[in-house]
Each structure stands twice: as structure tokens, then as C-alpha cells.
Design an enzyme around this catalytic site. Structure first.
Site, PDB file in Angstrom:
ATOM      1  N   LYS A  13      61.034  47.544 121.344  1.00  0.00           N
ATOM      2  CA  LYS A  13      60.029  48.551 120.243  1.00  0.00           C
ATOM      3  C   LYS A  13      58.904  49.709 120.585  1.00  0.00           C
ATOM      4  O   LYS A  13      59.282  51.087 120.464  1.00  0.00           O
ATOM      5  CB  LYS A  13      60.318  48.613 118.513  1.00  0.00           C
ATOM      6  N   ARG A  87      64.065  48.057 108.089  1.00  0.00           N
ATOM      7  CA  ARG A  87      64.291  46.431 108.707  1.00  0.00           C
ATOM      8  C   ARG A  87      65.103  45.526 107.378  1.00  0.00           C
ATOM      9  O   ARG A  87      65.302  44.358 107.990  1.00  0.00           O
ATOM     10  CB  ARG A  87      63.460  45.783 108.227  1.00  0.00           C
ATOM     11  N   ARG A 121      52.169  39.305 124.755  1.00  0.00           N
ATOM     12  CA  ARG A 121      51.811  40.539 124.169  1.00  0.00           C
ATOM     13  C   ARG A 121      50.852  40.176 124.008  1.00  0.00           C
ATOM     14  O   ARG A 121      49.844  39.804 123.391  1.00  0.00           O
ATOM     15  CB  ARG A 121      53.140  41.005 123.529  1.00  0.00           C
ATOM     16  N   ARG A 154      47.775  40.048 118.737  1.00  0.00           N
ATOM     17  CA  ARG A 154      48.426  39.554 116.804  1.00  0.00           C
ATOM     18  C   ARG A 154      48.566  38.198 116.469  1.00  0.00           C
ATOM     19  O   ARG A 154      48.710  37.278 116.609  1.00  0.00           O
ATOM     20  CB  ARG A 154      50.027  40.505 116.541  1.00  0.00           C
ATOM     21  N   ARG A 165      59.953  34.694 112.708  1.00  0.00           N
ATOM     22  CA  ARG A 165      60.514  36.441 112.851  1.00  0.00           C
ATOM     23  C   ARG A 165      61.969  36.531 113.088  1.00  0.00           C
ATOM     24  O   ARG A 165      62.402  37.431 112.623  1.00  0.00           O
ATOM     25  CB  ARG A 165      59.203  37.058 113.330  1.00  0.00           C
TER      26      ARG A 165
END
Ligand code: AMP
Length: 206
Positions: A13, A87, A121, A154, A165
Site C-alpha cells: 500500500k 481499517r 522492510r 519499524r 497484525r
């Protein structure tokens, strides 16, 4: 143009929102970035939401919705690309009271791909550009190609947190797909492929 990008963590996203922003000059509104900025600034709101974010939970969603909607109102006079918001069904309904979303683009990715994408990431501290240690490494390790700032991992991009998640996504966010499907604006894309191929698909839609 009022677009929503929707999909599980790691579906791309943020990467696609940045490409769309560059192409169309629309603001990229990432609720995660807004909330992380609050945490980094150590505001009262930031302190309240940090514990939920560390675990990948939704947290006080009325308050979060208010903050994100205020951000949209202030920064998006002629459209937006939303990433990470809405969300939940509640958030989709609240957004729908103020704005007509023209397309909710669902980036569908296999669950086994998610952990690999998320744990590798790396994000730029300054411009929020996203890299991946294997799939899309920066030219110089640990440094953003665009602005030369340090990249960071992160706190919630760990294998342990990812599982939670994905669970939260399945419970809270899947109903949002039906919400947009019922409105006739849901567009589904195979996101198991490279970012430039996904982007081509999105351009066909918009
Ligand atoms: P993201 O950057 O979209 O992966 O979001 C990181 C974390 O921020 C999530 O796991 C949640 O804890 C929190 N968060 C982001 N967006 C929202 C939202 N729309 N509603 C509630 N919590 C959110």
C-alpha cells in the site's frame, strides 16, 4: 480523485501510494505514518496509542478516526490516496459520511509472502520511502536513495508482531472489503508481483 488502498500488512500500500502521489500529485495519507509521528513527538495522543501500535492492535479507534479525518480535511482539498485507513467498518462508515470514495483498490497478497516482505522492510526516517533488503535494496545499505537519511526498521515489523497484525487484519479489515464491494467501488489486484506491475494495474483502474 479519492482513492483507498486496502490489503494486509506488507501488500505494498505504502509503495503504491507513493507512486500514485508522484504521478498525480495527490496527498498520500498513511494513518500509520500519522500515528508514528505522534509517537515520535511524544504527544499525549502518541503515548496513548504506542502500546497498541507495538502489538499491531487497532486501539482507540474513535480518537484515531477523528485525527485521521482532521488530517484529510486539512491536507486534501482535491482528493487523496488513503493507506491504512479505513481499517475497520466503523472507520469506513465515518469516512463515507464525509467523502465519496471512487475506488477502493484491494492489493491481494498470499499470506506466506507477507512475513518475508515485512521483516525485510526498511523505511526512511525523513521521507518515509520504503525499501526492502532483498527485493528493493537502497544503493547504499541503510541509507535512503532519495534524501540520504538513515533507514530504520519499524518496531512492529518483526516476525512475531506480523502474525498478530494479520489476525487483526482478518478480523477488522476484511469486512471493509465487503463494505466497498457493496458500494460497487472495490477493485481487486494480484499483489504477489513486482511493484511496477501492480502500479500498471492500478493505473488501468484509475
Ligand atoms: P501501518 O503503518 O498501516 O502498518 O500501521 C501501523 C500500526 O498503526 C497498526 O498496526 C495500528 O496499530 C496503527 N494504525 C494504523 N492505522 C490505523 C487505523 N486506521 N486505525 C487504528 N490503528 C491504526
Amino acid at each position: 480523485m479519492k482513492l483507498v488502498l486496502i490489503g494486509p500488512p506488507g501488500c505494498g500500500k505504502g509503495t503504491q501510494a507513493e507512486l500514485l502521489k508522484k504521478k498525480f500529485g495527490l496527498p498520500h495519507i498513511s494513518s500509520g505514518n500519522i500515528l508514528r509521528a505522534e509517537v515520535a513527538a511524544d504527544t499525549a495522543f502518541g503515548r496513548k496509542i504506542k502500546k497498541y501500535m507495538d502489538k499491531g492492535e487497532i486501539g482507540p479507534q474513535e480518537l484515531i478516526t477523528e485525527v485521521v479525518l482532521a488530517h484529510i480535511e486539512k491536507n486534501c482539498p482535491s482528493g487523496f490516496i488513503l493507506d491504512g485507513f479505513p481499517r475497520t467498518l466503523y472507520q469506513a462508515e465515518e469516512l463515507g459520511k464525509k467523502y465519496d470514495v471512487v475506488a477502493a483498490i484491494y492489493l491481494k497478497v498470499a499470506e506466506k509472502e507477507i512475513v518475508k516482505r515485512i521483516t525485510g522492510r526498511r523505511t526512511c526516517k525523513k521521507c518515509n520511502r520504503i525499501f526492502h533488503v532483498d527485493y528493493h535494496p537502497p544503493k547504499k545499505a541503510g541509507v535512503c536513495d532519495t534524501c540520504g537519511e538513515a533507514l530504520f526498521q519499524r518496531d512492529d515489523d518483526t516476525a512475531d508482531t506480523v502474525k498478530n497484525r494479520v489476525r487483526v487484519y482478518n478480523e477488522e479489515t476484511l469486512p471493509v472489503l465487503d463494505f466497498y464491494r457493496n458500494q460497487g467501488v472495490l477493485r481487486e489486484i494480484n499483489a504477489n508481483v513486482a511493484p511496477d506491475i501492480i502500479f500498471e494495474e492500478i493505473l488501468h483502474i484509475v
